[in-house]
Design an enzyme around this catalytic site. Structure first.
Site, PDB file in Angstrom:
ATOM      1  N   TYR A  33      38.553  37.890  30.350  1.00 34.04           N
ATOM      2  CA  TYR A  33      37.839  36.998  31.268  1.00 34.04           C
ATOM      3  C   TYR A  33      37.010  38.170  32.123  1.00 34.04           C
ATOM      4  CZ  TYR A  33      40.919  32.988  30.541  1.00 34.04           C
ATOM      5  OH  TYR A  33      41.548  31.790  30.064  1.00 34.04           O
ATOM      6  N   ARG A  61      43.042  36.311  39.958  1.00 27.23           N
ATOM      7  CA  ARG A  61      43.934  35.259  40.620  1.00 27.23           C
ATOM      8  C   ARG A  61      44.184  35.814  42.113  1.00 27.23           C
ATOM      9  NH1 ARG A  61      49.207  34.816  42.003  1.00 27.23           N
ATOM     10  NH2 ARG A  61      50.034  32.678  41.495  1.00 27.23           N
TER      11      ARG A  61
END
Length: 200
Positions: free
Chosen positions: A199, A111
């Site tokens: 992830y 992110r």
């Protein structure tokens, strides 16, 4: 629905409240249409927050349209599959994204890297970023975009007075160094009343 001409936003003054992924993306899109955009972000800096996220084909098309497709590819990996596993790690199901969506890649990215990419692009487009600035009321602008998250003041100003409440669910995020040969696969480990998602 009529198409809004690019000149409709030319030199319009717009304030975006919130400098996360949504706020920076909106600011960049508006600035590319000629608007004068200011982002108000409560945090004093864009810190490394969050962990890995999945960028779906729909979201990727937005970034492509903003001219960030190649930059996104450089900081992310193409996800090949999503695997569902039980608590012991045994496979339950696998969705092969390359086979089912060969021309619509999913991408995985940290992110903070995506926020940094959007921040750099917004600054290059002339967006003014005001960090460390809480906005208790309406910013000085005829048009305000509320992207200020869970405890949004802008949403409250529009009449939505529903207060967030604890649902009894808790999430933790962590970063674990991956080996160089880690498979580009998202994994979901499922258990009674809980699950873990990873992830790459």
């Amino acid at each position: 629905m009529p198409v809004v001409p690019h000149t409709a936003l030319q030199n319009r003054t717009i304030a975006v409240v919130g400098g996360g992924i949504g706020g920076l993306t909106a600011a960049l899109a508006l600035a590319q249409r000629g608007a004068r955009v200011t982002v108000h972000e409560r945090a004093g800096e864009f810190r490394e927050v969050g962990a890995g996220i999945q960028v779906s084909p729909n979201a990727r098309r937005v970034l492509d349209a903003l001219g960030l497709g190649e930059s996104l590819a450089a900081i992310s990996i193409r996800e090949e599959a999503v695997e569902l596993r039980d608590e012991a790690g045994r496979p339950v199901a696998r969705l092969d994204l390359r086979r089912h969506r060969p021309d619509e890649p999913f991408r995985c990215v940290h992110r903070a890297r995506l926020v940094a990419l959007l921040e750099t692009a917004a600054r290059a487009e002339g967006v003014e970023l005001r960090l460390g600035e809480a906005v208790p009321g309406r910013p000085e602008a005829p048009l305000v975009v509320g992207a200020d998250g869970l405890h949004s003041i802008q949403r409250w100003r529009l009449g939505n007075t529903d207060a967030p409440f604890f649902t009894g669910q808790t999430a933790w995020r962590a970063l674990i160094p991956a080996p160089p040969d880690a498979a580009p696969v998202a994994q979901v480990f499922m258990g009674p009343g809980r699950h873990l998602v990873s992830y790459p």
